[in-house]
Design an enzyme around this catalytic site. Structure first.
Site, PDB file in Angstrom:
ATOM      1  N   ASP A 175      20.918   6.133  55.380  1.00 34.09           N
ATOM      2  CA  ASP A 175      21.921   7.178  55.264  1.00 34.09           C
ATOM      3  C   ASP A 175      21.501   8.220  56.293  1.00 34.09           C
ATOM      4  O   ASP A 175      20.370   8.242  56.765  1.00 34.09           O
ATOM      5  CB  ASP A 175      21.970   7.747  53.842  1.00 34.09           C
TER       6      ASP A 175
HETATM    7  C1  GLC Z   1      26.531  11.048  54.600  1.00 36.12           C
HETATM    8  C2  GLC Z   1      26.832  10.137  53.434  1.00 36.12           C
HETATM    9  C3  GLC Z   1      27.162   8.735  53.843  1.00 36.12           C
HETATM   10  C4  GLC Z   1      27.903   8.767  55.158  1.00 36.12           C
HETATM   11  C5  GLC Z   1      26.934   9.239  56.213  1.00 36.12           C
HETATM   12  C6  GLC Z   1      27.611   9.391  57.570  1.00 36.12           C
HETATM   13  O1  GLC Z   1      25.468  11.890  54.304  1.00 36.12           O
HETATM   14  O2  GLC Z   1      25.875  10.101  52.391  1.00 36.12           O
HETATM   15  O3  GLC Z   1      27.949   8.153  52.810  1.00 36.12           O
HETATM   16  O4  GLC Z   1      28.389   7.475  55.491  1.00 36.12           O
HETATM   17  O5  GLC Z   1      26.284  10.438  55.853  1.00 36.12           O
HETATM   18  O6  GLC Z   1      28.511  10.435  57.529  1.00 36.12           O
END
Ligand code: GLC
Length: 753
Positions: free
Chosen positions: A229
């Site tokens: 993430d």
């Molecule tokens: C965010 C989210 C994730 C997302 C990623 C990119 O923090 O937790 O679901 O796809 O970052 O934006």
């Protein structure tokens, strides 16, 4: 391709290999021009294309796209095919926008109604969640675009999400939190899995070898790429060793330098790096191979698909006196600023720049050209403050009307990625408006826009409730069609609505204390808990009404006795006994009332959605396999089916069981008991093979424990008093007759059996 990748790796420098393990910017993988390795782009997700226009002047502006209903609605459709179609549509959009991976679906379980991202998750039930996620992945990937099943695992709260440590017992992890990911990984085969921010039992998911390698890859056979993430990597080298190939977003060289340093100082084997590079290149070239010529797509067509999904997912929760669908009303009051400024999506990384938004008020007016429609703002969406002037105006217009439709719910700032809700209440001005209008108008319908359950203290004062959740950019037209009967509601709740927050099983342990949270409710999440504790919910899991009625009959199983490795087929009939075409979601639950295991009363193990004309009847068949009956046994570290009788329950909801039958299952896997010095007398007496051995010793034990007189008067008391005596305890009560050597011989004899 395999050979090509091997050759490429052989030609790479250490720096080039390490550079691939981190992204470029926030959305691209690294290109290596020298070796003709291109970059690919990924983008959120999950229910619309939030493609960022990476232009420094524009900051993080995103393209105009279609905002489909988020997962909370998708799951409420209970429609695998529909979700698959949404996936296909998103896949086409990704191809057109040169996106190789769309970051979703999010399959985290709804542990608490307060989680800020519940709108982006499917369900409190792992079976339903896993089925929805699988359908989404299959749909998207059918278009040659990858997905990123997220957030692996147990990202069930936003509070301290990047540092919280979750204490989850193994059985709960397997049966609830991992189960939501297991089927999608095994069957839908997402190109990537995104690790979660949080820790599980002391280790960050981003560097969790047991999660990322032992379970995900070795047990489940995942062959794709694990991406972090965004900002979830704690220690880059530990993450690489654990099985996390790609750090996002780029750490501008810091992560890759740590890798290079570790290789050089011998703390990281180059073969681990090479393996990661192989996985990354597999993904890049797979994406390249699947790229289609950028196709245009018709935004308005996709908008209509979003409307269809909303219509199929919105839930009719109350319809007293069949006040809905509205027909013939000449004077209608539309109340609440959400009718003009609809809340149709959640906040955070899934927020889509919609190219078009259907306004509920406008859409209702299109369907009621022969009626007098009045609007009253009722409240200001930008504040919780009660405005009595607005309420008085709303009451006046309601009084002048035959019916009042109130649009209420949770304003955007109430729930979002990044923070959790603090209560389950509607804003005070929404609540007050409903209560006040209901005092002057007996025909009140409430249309709710909320990403997660809300308390409804006014429920008895209104006749109709339509749960629109966050219905996507076309929710306005979908709601209008449902209110006026152009479409028949067919959604059902994928989560329980408790009466009060403190009824929820996570209440005492959400969001935890400091940076620790204990999943003390274990497997008793959602309806599993309310049923076991006999807590009446406001609306139960699987509940939803229709403008028609359905009758269930003729439940059969193709075998009444099976082994645990056989398939059981259940079949039953559903008939539309009303006057309107409609869709029904029939649910199959499995229950085992006689059990030695701590279990929920019943668990969802199948469902089917059928469309029926008035009077039409269809036969539904659902296949059940070992996992439909198994629990996770932490002693054998595997799924196990208890032999015995099981109930097969068919319901219109978890609280509305219409049909039931029984089946006997004989487990082919006998769990061998290993006895040890602390095995108790009671455990041995329960084992038919061990009992005779112990019975011979029983009198000696009783005498040794000074229970002789009791045993003469009441043997049961004597037995109960020695039931929990560990074998080694007999040494102290046998006056030297029961020695360590005798204990060893006895254990050898018992375990040989
Ligand atoms: C965010 C989210 C994730 C997302 C990623 C990119 O923090 O937790 O679901 O796809 O970052 O934006």
């Amino acid at each position: 391709m395999k050979e090509k990748i091997t050759q490429l790796i052989a030609r790479m420098t250490l720096e080039e290999k390490a550079s691939l393990c981190s992204g470029v910017g926030a959305w691209h993988t690294k290109a290596i021009e020298r070796l003709n390795i291109p970059a690919i782009m990924m983008s959120d997700g999950p229910h619309g294309l939030r493609k960022v226009i990476e232009d420094d002047e524009k900051g993080n502006e995103t393209i105009e796209a279609i905002c489909f209903p988020p997962a909370v609605n998708l799951a409420s459709s209970w429609d695998r095919d529909l979700i698959n179609q949404v996936g296909q549509t998103l896949g086409k959009e990704c191809q057109a926008e040169d996106i190789s991976i769309i970051l979703g679906p999010a399959a985290n379980i709804k542990r608490s109604p307060l989680c800020g991202r519940n709108f982006e998750y499917y369900s409190e039930d792992p079976y339903l969640s896993s089925e929805m996620a699988s359908a989404h992945i299959t749909g998207v990937q059918s278009q040659g675009v990858g997905t990123s099943l997220k957030h692996f695992v147990a990202n069930n709260q936003e509070h301290m999400r990047m540092s919280i440590n979750e204490h989850i017992d193994e059985r709960t992890m397997r049966e609830i939190y991992l189960a939501s990911f297991e089927k999608p990984v095994k069957e839908a085969k997402p190109w990537t899995v995104m690790c979660a921010y949080n820790k599980v039992n002391g280790t960050f998911c981003s560097e969790h070898p047991r999660l990322l390698t032992k379970i995900l890859r070795n047990e489940w056979g995942f062959e794709g790429l694990v991406v972090s993430d965004w900002g979830a990597v704690n220690e880059r080298v530990d993450a690489l060793k654990a099985g996390l190939e790609l750090e996002m977003p780029s750490s501008d060289g810091i992560g890759e330098n740590k890798i290079i340093e570790a290789i050089k100082n011998g703390t990281l084997k180059e073969e681990i790096l090479d393996n990661a590079v192989r996985i990354i290149l597999n993904l890049v070239f797979k994406a390249l191979k699947n790229k289609k010529n950028s196709q245009n797509y018709n935004k308005n067509e996709h908008h209509l698909k979003a409307q269809k999904v909303a219509e199929e997912s919105i839930i009719l929760l109350k319809n007293q006196e069949n006040i809905l669908p509205i027909n013939g009303s000449k004077k209608i009051a539309i109340i609440g600023e959400f009718a003009k400024e609809p809340r149709y999506q959640g906040g955070g990384s899934s927020h889509i720049k919609s190219f078009k938004i259907d306004i509920p008020l406008d859409e209702i007016k299109k369907l009621t050209t022969d009626a007098m429609v009045q609007y009253a703002q009722g409240y200001d969406i930008n504040t919780d403050e009660i405005d009595n002037t607005l309420i008085d105006e709303a009451k006046e217009k309601a009084q002048q009307s035959d019916i009042a439709i109130i649009f209420a719910g949770l304003p955007e700032h109430y729930e979002s990625e990044g923070y959790d809700r603090v209560h389950m209440k509607l804003p005070p001005n929404h609540k007050q408006l409903i209560e006040e209008v209901a005092k002057v108008q007996e025909n009140v319908i409430v249309v709710l826009s909320n990403g997660s359950p809300v308390e409804m203290p006014w429920i008895s004062s209104v006749k109709g409730v339509l749960e629109a959740y966050l219905g996507g950019q076309a929710m306005g037209s979908a709601v209008a069609n449902l209110l006026f009967g152009k479409a028949n509601p067919c959604g059902k709740l994928a989560e329980t609505f408790p009466v009060r927050l403190n009824h929820n099983p996570s209440y005492l342990n959400f969001p935890g204390e400091g940076d620790q949270v204990h999943y003390a409710e274990g497997v008793f999440v959602g309806y599993r808990y309310y049923e076991k504790k006999e807590i009446e919910p406001l609306f139960p899991f699987g509940f939803g009404l229709s403008y028609t009625n359905f009758e269930y009959s003729d439940l059969k199983v193709d075998k009444t006795q099976i082994k645990d490795n056989e398939i059981l087929q259940a079949s039953f009939k559903v008939k539309n006994t009303g006057m309107t075409k409609g869709k029904e979601i029939a649910q199959l639950y499995v229950s085992k009332s006689q059990t030695t295991i701590i279990r929920p009363i019943k668990e969802l193990k199948g469902f089917s959605k059928v469309e029926l004309d008035p009077g039409q009847e269809k036969v539904i068949t659902i296949d059940l396999n070992k996992r439909s009956f198994a629990y996770y046994n932490t002693i054998i570290k595997d799924w196990h089916v208890e032999s015995g009788d099981y109930e097969i329950l068919i319901g219109a909801s978890s609280a509305d069981i219409r049909l039931q039958t029984n089946v006997t299952i004989n487990s082919t896997n006998k769990i061998k008991r290993i006895y040890h010095r602390n095995t108790t007398i009671g455990e041995l007496m329960e084992d038919p093979k061990a009992k005779p051995i112990i019975e011979d010793m029983a009198q000696q034990i009783i005498d040794g424990m000074g229970l002789s007189d009791i045993s003469e008067d009441n043997p049961a008391i004597a037995f109960n008093m020695m039931r929990y005596m560990p074998l080694r305890g007999l040494i102290n009560f046998s006056k030297g007759q029961f020695t360590e050597e005798i204990l060893e011989d006895l254990l050898e004899k018992l375990n040989r059996n």
